[in-house]
Write an enzyme that holds these catalytic residues in place. Structure first.
Site, mmCIF file in Angstrom:
data_model
loop_
_atom_site.group_PDB
_atom_site.id
_atom_site.type_symbol
_atom_site.label_atom_id
_atom_site.label_comp_id
_atom_site.label_asym_id
_atom_site.label_seq_id
_atom_site.Cartn_x
_atom_site.Cartn_y
_atom_site.Cartn_z
ATOM 1 N N ASP A 166 2.460 -2.183 2.321
ATOM 2 C CA ASP A 166 1.533 -1.819 1.248
ATOM 3 C C ASP A 166 1.106 -0.356 1.366
ATOM 4 O O ASP A 166 0.526 0.193 0.421
ATOM 5 C CB ASP A 166 0.261 -2.684 1.349
ATOM 6 C CG ASP A 166 0.233 -3.800 0.331
ATOM 7 O OD1 ASP A 166 0.796 -3.626 -0.759
ATOM 8 O OD2 ASP A 166 -0.361 -4.849 0.641
ATOM 9 N N LYS A 193 6.352 -11.489 -6.391
ATOM 10 C CA LYS A 193 6.957 -10.899 -5.178
ATOM 11 C C LYS A 193 8.017 -11.845 -4.612
ATOM 12 O O LYS A 193 9.092 -11.405 -4.192
ATOM 13 C CB LYS A 193 5.851 -10.599 -4.144
ATOM 14 C CG LYS A 193 4.964 -9.447 -4.584
ATOM 15 C CD LYS A 193 3.654 -9.306 -3.823
ATOM 16 C CE LYS A 193 2.773 -8.273 -4.537
ATOM 17 N NZ LYS A 193 1.447 -8.091 -3.985
ATOM 18 N N GLN A 220 -2.469 -10.171 0.544
ATOM 19 C CA GLN A 220 -2.818 -9.988 -0.872
ATOM 20 C C GLN A 220 -4.325 -9.756 -1.015
ATOM 21 O O GLN A 220 -5.134 -10.488 -0.458
ATOM 22 C CB GLN A 220 -2.378 -11.237 -1.672
ATOM 23 C CG GLN A 220 -2.524 -11.100 -3.174
ATOM 24 C CD GLN A 220 -1.612 -10.037 -3.798
ATOM 25 O OE1 GLN A 220 -0.513 -9.771 -3.314
ATOM 26 N NE2 GLN A 220 -2.076 -9.409 -4.861
HETATM 27 N N1 GUN Z 1 -3.907 -6.613 -5.069
HETATM 28 C C1 GUN Z 1 -3.709 -5.847 -6.174
HETATM 29 N N2 GUN Z 1 -2.727 -4.934 -5.945
HETATM 30 C C2 GUN Z 1 -2.309 -5.142 -4.674
HETATM 31 C C3 GUN Z 1 -1.331 -4.502 -3.870
HETATM 32 O O1 GUN Z 1 -0.641 -3.555 -4.266
HETATM 33 N N3 GUN Z 1 -1.184 -5.008 -2.608
HETATM 34 C C4 GUN Z 1 -1.951 -6.030 -2.135
HETATM 35 N N4 GUN Z 1 -1.753 -6.424 -0.878
HETATM 36 N N5 GUN Z 1 -2.886 -6.628 -2.867
HETATM 37 C C5 GUN Z 1 -3.052 -6.185 -4.129
#
Ligand code: GUN
Length: 291
Positions: free
Chosen positions: A120, A53, A97
């Site tokens: 998200d 990211k 996350q």
């Molecule tokens: N962990 C696995 N996929 C994701 C996601 O799309 N967003 C977040 N915040 N955590 C994750």
């Protein structure tokens, strides 16, 4: 049958270029898109995802502020940090996350994020808006699948889509997207999961089969209807021939020759998901502009 590969990396690069153009425009108007990412603990996979990211943000000019927190941070402390980010007008998006350590209530944390900054798309307000067919921040992996489908010109209207996996992150929002009365939706959707009996009876009916169950090579050749389009959302780390490798939820070698189109792992849905996150940050930053 010849199987065509859907190149998620190439499509993601195209989207990143589009996002960069939008970021440049916002910056020329004095808006500097900014994403706050909270990482709790030291899980190597989570750290790698956050690294991807960071890199995507760097490519398009979105500032990423990373908050690395200790594994034993308390839930109130984490909520306090989220509240300060909610109140900071320079922060457009907030991402925590997942997964979080067991002592922290995931639903409480998601609910603490302002729905307007929830890039998200996990907040119950945004989930509800998606279900109702309203404009909203849509979660990134389902959006990635939807964009892969539309940008590859795959027809979904009236088609039977079978999703294998019922997670809040992928399966359920994807189901809600694909049943909407909309272009590149309007599908008949079946959701299967780990407790579905005789799962192959369902997967064999799929015109479009989406695997998101989190089990390496779960979908075998005899579970795929010849000519079906297969989208593999899985990213599983396995040990093979003394090496660690990444494989999807589909047995790729078996699916070749049966499916008409397939997304590879890596290089399919994964890069698209990060591009969708960047798109969501730009959406919030654009909405934050004074009229
Ligand atoms: N962990 C696995 N996929 C994701 C996601 O799309 N967003 C977040 N915040 N955590 C994750």
């Amino acid at each position: 049958m010849a199987t065509v590969l859907i190149d998620g990396k190439a499509i993601a690069t195209q989207i990143q270029l589009e996002v960069k153009g939008q970021v440049d425009k916002l910056q020329s108007q004095g808006v500097h898109p900014c994403l706050a990412v909270i990482l709790v603990g030291n899980d190597p996979a989570s750290r790698a995802y956050v690294g991807a990211k960071q890199e995507a943000g760097r490519q398009v000019g979105i500032r990423l502020i990373q908050h690395d927190l200790l594994e034993d941070i308390s839930e109130p402390e984490l909520i306090w940090l989220i509240t300060t980010l909610n109140d900071n007008p320079e922060v457009h998006g907030i991402l925590v996350q997942l997964p979080l350590p067991d002592h922290i209530g995931e639903h409480n944390i998601i609910a603490a994020i302002s729905p307007q900054k929830d890039v998200d798309g996990f907040h119950p307000c945004n989930v509800g808006r998606l279900t109702a067919g309203l404009d909203t921040l849509v979660s990134c992996t389902p959006n990635a699948v939807s964009q892969l489908i539309s940008r590859s010109g795959i027809e979904t209207v009236g088609k039977h889509v079978v999703i294998v996996g019922r997670s809040n992150i992928v399966g359920k929002p994807l189901m809600n997207m694909l049943v909407q009365k909309a272009r590149y939706a309007n599908s008949t959707v079946t959701v299967c999961h780990s407790r579905t009996e005789n799962i192959e009876n369902f997967t064999l009916q799929a015109d479009i089969l989406i695997a998101a169950i989190g089990q390496a090579r779960f979908i075998k050749a005899d579970m795929i209807k010849p000519g079906a389009i297969v989208i593999d959302v899985g990213i599983n780390r396995i040990e093979e021939d003394g090496k660690t490798c990444l494989v999807g939820d589909v047995d790729f070698a078996q699916a070749i020759g049966v499916a008409s189109m397939i997304t590879p792992v890596p290089g399919g849905v994964g890069p698209m998901t990060v591009a969708m996150l960047m798109k969501n940050v730009v959406k919030v930053a654009t909405l934050s502009m004074p009229c």
